[in-house]
Motif scaffolding. Structure first.
Motif, mmCIF file in Angstrom:
data_model
loop_
_atom_site.group_PDB
_atom_site.id
_atom_site.type_symbol
_atom_site.label_atom_id
_atom_site.label_comp_id
_atom_site.label_asym_id
_atom_site.label_seq_id
_atom_site.Cartn_x
_atom_site.Cartn_y
_atom_site.Cartn_z
ATOM 1 N N ALA A 151 5.329 -0.727 1.520
ATOM 2 C CA ALA A 151 4.580 -0.477 2.751
ATOM 3 C C ALA A 151 3.092 -0.675 2.500
ATOM 4 O O ALA A 151 2.382 -1.312 3.295
ATOM 5 C CB ALA A 151 4.857 0.940 3.247
ATOM 6 N N GLU A 152 2.621 -0.167 1.367
ATOM 7 C CA GLU A 152 1.218 -0.343 1.012
ATOM 8 C C GLU A 152 0.920 -1.814 0.732
ATOM 9 O O GLU A 152 -0.123 -2.339 1.138
ATOM 10 C CB GLU A 152 0.897 0.514 -0.212
ATOM 11 C CG GLU A 152 -0.565 0.564 -0.555
ATOM 12 C CD GLU A 152 -0.867 1.510 -1.705
ATOM 13 O OE1 GLU A 152 -2.002 1.450 -2.232
ATOM 14 O OE2 GLU A 152 0.022 2.305 -2.066
ATOM 15 N N SER A 167 2.436 -4.396 2.006
ATOM 16 C CA SER A 167 2.467 -5.150 3.255
ATOM 17 C C SER A 167 1.158 -4.984 4.017
ATOM 18 O O SER A 167 0.615 -5.960 4.569
ATOM 19 C CB SER A 167 3.644 -4.675 4.122
ATOM 20 O OG SER A 167 4.868 -4.862 3.452
ATOM 21 N N ARG A 168 0.649 -3.768 4.057
ATOM 22 C CA ARG A 168 -0.621 -3.548 4.760
ATOM 23 C C ARG A 168 -1.766 -4.285 4.056
ATOM 24 O O ARG A 168 -2.656 -4.832 4.705
ATOM 25 C CB ARG A 168 -0.913 -2.042 4.833
ATOM 26 C CG ARG A 168 0.122 -1.254 5.630
ATOM 27 C CD ARG A 168 -0.313 0.185 5.814
ATOM 28 N NE ARG A 168 0.717 0.977 6.448
ATOM 29 C CZ ARG A 168 1.508 1.831 5.833
ATOM 30 N NH1 ARG A 168 1.372 2.014 4.513
ATOM 31 N NH2 ARG A 168 2.430 2.517 6.487
ATOM 32 N N TRP A 169 -1.706 -4.287 2.722
ATOM 33 C CA TRP A 169 -2.740 -5.008 1.979
ATOM 34 C C TRP A 169 -2.609 -6.509 2.207
ATOM 35 O O TRP A 169 -3.612 -7.224 2.266
ATOM 36 C CB TRP A 169 -2.669 -4.686 0.498
ATOM 37 C CG TRP A 169 -3.542 -5.597 -0.344
ATOM 38 C CD1 TRP A 169 -3.160 -6.430 -1.335
ATOM 39 C CD2 TRP A 169 -4.961 -5.745 -0.227
ATOM 40 N NE1 TRP A 169 -4.226 -7.096 -1.855
ATOM 41 C CE2 TRP A 169 -5.369 -6.691 -1.185
ATOM 42 C CE3 TRP A 169 -5.922 -5.171 0.609
ATOM 43 C CZ2 TRP A 169 -6.685 -7.084 -1.333
ATOM 44 C CZ3 TRP A 169 -7.250 -5.569 0.443
ATOM 45 C CH2 TRP A 169 -7.621 -6.511 -0.519
ATOM 46 N N THR A 215 -4.482 -7.085 5.375
ATOM 47 C CA THR A 215 -5.921 -6.840 5.184
ATOM 48 C C THR A 215 -6.552 -7.915 4.313
ATOM 49 O O THR A 215 -7.674 -8.388 4.583
ATOM 50 C CB THR A 215 -6.130 -5.460 4.534
ATOM 51 O OG1 THR A 215 -5.556 -4.458 5.376
ATOM 52 C CG2 THR A 215 -7.597 -5.166 4.324
ATOM 53 N N GLU A 270 -0.616 -9.433 12.256
ATOM 54 C CA GLU A 270 -0.060 -8.127 12.602
ATOM 55 C C GLU A 270 1.410 -8.009 12.203
ATOM 56 O O GLU A 270 1.945 -6.899 12.110
ATOM 57 C CB GLU A 270 -0.210 -7.867 14.097
ATOM 58 C CG GLU A 270 -1.604 -7.463 14.533
ATOM 59 C CD GLU A 270 -2.589 -8.634 14.489
ATOM 60 O OE1 GLU A 270 -3.802 -8.383 14.420
ATOM 61 O OE2 GLU A 270 -2.122 -9.800 14.504
ATOM 62 N N TYR A 275 2.560 -8.538 9.296
ATOM 63 C CA TYR A 275 2.572 -7.807 8.030
ATOM 64 C C TYR A 275 2.255 -6.325 8.241
ATOM 65 O O TYR A 275 2.752 -5.464 7.502
ATOM 66 C CB TYR A 275 1.578 -8.430 7.050
ATOM 67 C CG TYR A 275 2.169 -9.567 6.235
ATOM 68 C CD1 TYR A 275 3.292 -9.352 5.443
ATOM 69 C CD2 TYR A 275 1.615 -10.842 6.262
ATOM 70 C CE1 TYR A 275 3.844 -10.382 4.701
ATOM 71 C CE2 TYR A 275 2.155 -11.875 5.528
ATOM 72 C CZ TYR A 275 3.277 -11.639 4.755
ATOM 73 O OH TYR A 275 3.842 -12.662 4.028
ATOM 74 N N ASP A 276 1.421 -6.003 9.245
ATOM 75 C CA ASP A 276 1.192 -4.596 9.570
ATOM 76 C C ASP A 276 2.486 -3.940 10.035
ATOM 77 O O ASP A 276 2.819 -2.816 9.630
ATOM 78 C CB ASP A 276 0.128 -4.478 10.663
ATOM 79 C CG ASP A 276 -1.247 -4.889 10.185
ATOM 80 O OD1 ASP A 276 -1.597 -4.566 9.033
ATOM 81 O OD2 ASP A 276 -1.984 -5.536 10.960
ATOM 82 N N THR A 277 3.231 -4.659 10.891
ATOM 83 C CA THR A 277 4.514 -4.128 11.357
ATOM 84 C C THR A 277 5.487 -3.992 10.198
ATOM 85 O O THR A 277 6.248 -3.013 10.114
ATOM 86 C CB THR A 277 5.113 -5.055 12.435
ATOM 87 O OG1 THR A 277 4.191 -5.169 13.517
ATOM 88 C CG2 THR A 277 6.441 -4.502 12.954
ATOM 89 N N GLY A 336 4.710 -3.325 7.133
ATOM 90 C CA GLY A 336 4.323 -2.122 6.398
ATOM 91 C C GLY A 336 4.811 -0.858 7.086
ATOM 92 O O GLY A 336 5.292 0.070 6.428
ATOM 93 N N GLU A 337 4.717 -0.817 8.418
ATOM 94 C CA GLU A 337 5.190 0.358 9.140
ATOM 95 C C GLU A 337 6.701 0.496 9.010
ATOM 96 O O GLU A 337 7.225 1.603 8.859
ATOM 97 C CB GLU A 337 4.790 0.269 10.606
ATOM 98 C CG GLU A 337 5.119 1.530 11.384
ATOM 99 C CD GLU A 337 4.607 1.505 12.806
ATOM 100 O OE1 GLU A 337 4.580 2.574 13.442
ATOM 101 O OE2 GLU A 337 4.248 0.410 13.292
#
Length: 528
Positions: A136-137, A139-141, A144, A192, A194-196, A198-199
């Motif tokens: 999850a971390e 994916s958010r990275w 970003t 986004e 990749y943000d999804t 991560g969630e």
């Protein structure tokens, strides 16, 4: 060579079919495993030990200088990635294809393939949760990182340190491959996605933790357990869908969570209605709602745990007080109120009045526990009724024979009631207790009327008016009828009424008879 879109779609479709069918087809699963092991060994051979390094995976990212010419002599550029991103080594490709396993196929003769060691469900879920939180971390990275690069950030100062940090931390977790941070990771638009991703990983990790914890409380909270399975199924399905949308073949931890859910449902004989089939696809865009429901259910589970902890503390308190009373270390008067209070409270927390552990703790002392009719709570009445029914059905007196030596009061009652009958209004008739009472007091008969919540006073009258009945005993712990109601019937027919605040102990009954009507019985006997 670039794969044609229709070929890739066909391969992915075939992959899903094989995975789904192999779950219920052991021969197919065995054949696929044999094929995969042979294939992975060939990939492992791609490593070049003589060069001291590993060749890049065919088809992976290479520099612009590494181009290939077609038959016409033209140059086809191969897409390149930033110089900070390392090439995927062959052994890493093996790990990817083995669902993230670090026990990569070793090159030897004959071939040696390390097998999975079957772990417990709880251990497997804990490992899945740990890796998913890391992913999850990651994916958010991944999102970003690409945003910073697009915005022209200083790569060495703002990108590379985070790359190295997240990769280093992932290496500390067994079998944790951050494919979303690898050079081969799909380039997506919008970011986004990749943000999804991560969630979805974070929610699936929460679901894994919830299922693991609910397994520990499955007996106390079966509803929470089953709901946790539904939420875990939905979270892993949403994760699978977003992974497909991003363009990655599969994630080993998503698949692992799926198979652990299959194992759990098989072991516990429960059914998950949705999201466990390829055609049941959860919506990744609604995964935050799943996360909220997981949080609410976790709150319920924690409340169950707090309640169970309180119940355990009260049970230990009951055990302590009952054991001291049983051993005669303390008088009933000094500890009976504490014991009765603990019994009442533990039932209020939700413990069934018929709980076997509670009952077994009370059986040695329950006959002699005094209660007052005015303060007898519904909880205590339920516990006494449950114990009474158990004793009656199992034909075992609760009193300790060693403490039942006839007292002077027993002998006195025997002189006053010998040859007469007694009418007992109480709980379930206990044959052994009835025989003991009749023999100890020399009664001609003991009429034992087992009452229910809805038994009317009219049912007692035929027994009360019998000429041979001298005394009416009202066991207030098991009778829902008030003292006043029964007293009126007894006064009407000139019969003595004795309330029994304790159980059916001969000594207890004798004490109450002498305490409440001993003088009147003596006068009646003297006036014959």
């Amino acid at each position: 060579m670039e794969m044609r879109p229709e070929s890739r779609g066909a391969i992915e479709h075939l992959w899903r079919i094989l995975v789904e069918r192999s779950v219920d087809d052991p021969p197919l699963a065995s054949a696929l495993r044999t094929f995969a092991e042979a294939f992975l060994e060939d990939i492992a051979d791609a490593a070049d030990p003589a060069a001291g390094s590993e060749r890049p995976l065919p088809g992976g990212p290479v520099s612009v200088a590494a181009r290939k010419s077609d038959t016409s002599g033209s140059i086809d550029p191969v897409p390149s990635r930033p110089p900070d991103e390392p090439v995927i080594p062959a052994t890493r490709a093996v790990e990817m294809l083995t669902l993230g396993r670090s026990d990569v196929v070793q090159r030897s003769s004959p071939r040696v393939v390390e097998q999975f060691e079957e772990s417990s469900v709880a251990d497997a879920l804990r490992d899945i949760e740990t890796r998913m939180r890391m992913k999850a971390e990651g994916s958010r990275w991944a999102a970003t990182r690409r945003r910073r690069i697009r915005e022209g950030a200083d790569f060495d100062a703002e990108v590379r340190p985070n790359d190295e940090d997240i990769i280093q931390r992932a290496r500390q977790i067994p079998d944790c491959y951050l494919w979303m941070n690898a050079p081969a990771a799909p380039v997506v638009d919008p970011l986004e996605l990749y943000d999804t991703l991560g969630e979805c990983f974070a929610v699936a990790a929460d679901a894994s933790a919830l299922v693991r914890e609910s397994l520990d409380a499955i007996d106390a909270s079966p509803a929470v357990f089953e709901q946790s399975l539904d939420l875990a199924a939905e979270s892993q399905s949403a994760l699978r869908v977003i992974i497909e949308e991003i363009g990655w073949p599969f994630d080993p931890d998503q698949r692992s969570l799926f198979f652990e859910l299959r194992r759990i449902t098989s072991e516990h004989q429960v059914h998950i209605e949705r999201n466990m089939r390829a055609d049941h696809r959860a919506d990744p865009g609604r995964v935050s709602e799943v996360g909220s429901r997981i949080g609410e259910l976790d709150g319920e589970l924690q409340a169950h745990r707090a309640r169970n902890k309180r119940q355990r503390k009260l049970i230990n308190k009951i055990r302590y007080e009952a054991s001291r009373i049983e051993r005669g270390e303390q008088t009933f008067a000094s500890h009976a109120d504490t014991l009765l209070g603990a019994i009442e409270e533990v039932v209020q927390t939700g413990l069934p009045p018929s709980n076997a552990e509670l009952r077994d703790l009370l059986l040695p002392v329950i006959e002699e526990l005094p209660v007052d009719e005015k303060t007898l709570s519904p909880e205590l009445r339920q516990v006494f009724r449950a114990a009474d029914l158990f004793i009656a059905e199992n034909a075992r007196p609760a009193e300790d024979p060693a403490r039942q030596e006839p007292t002077a009061e027993v002998k006195a009652v025997s002189r006053l009631l010998g040859g007469k009958a007694v009418f007992l209004i109480g709980g379930e008739r206990r044959q052994k207790s009835a025989e003991a009472i009749k023999a100890a007091f020399g009664l001609s008969e003991l009429y034992w009327f087992s009452v229910t919540e809805h038994t009317g006073n009219a049912a007692f009258e035929p027994y009360i008016i019998r000429p041979d009945v001298a005394v009416v005993l009202l066991a207030i712990r098991w009778s829902s009828h008030s003292y006043g109601e029964i007293r009126g019937v007894c006064d009407e027919h000139g019969k003595l009424l004795v309330r029994l605040p304790g159980g059916y102990s001969v000594n207890q009954i004798a004490h109450q008879i002498m305490e409440q009507c001993g003088d009147r019985l003596a006068l009646e006997q003297a006036g014959r």
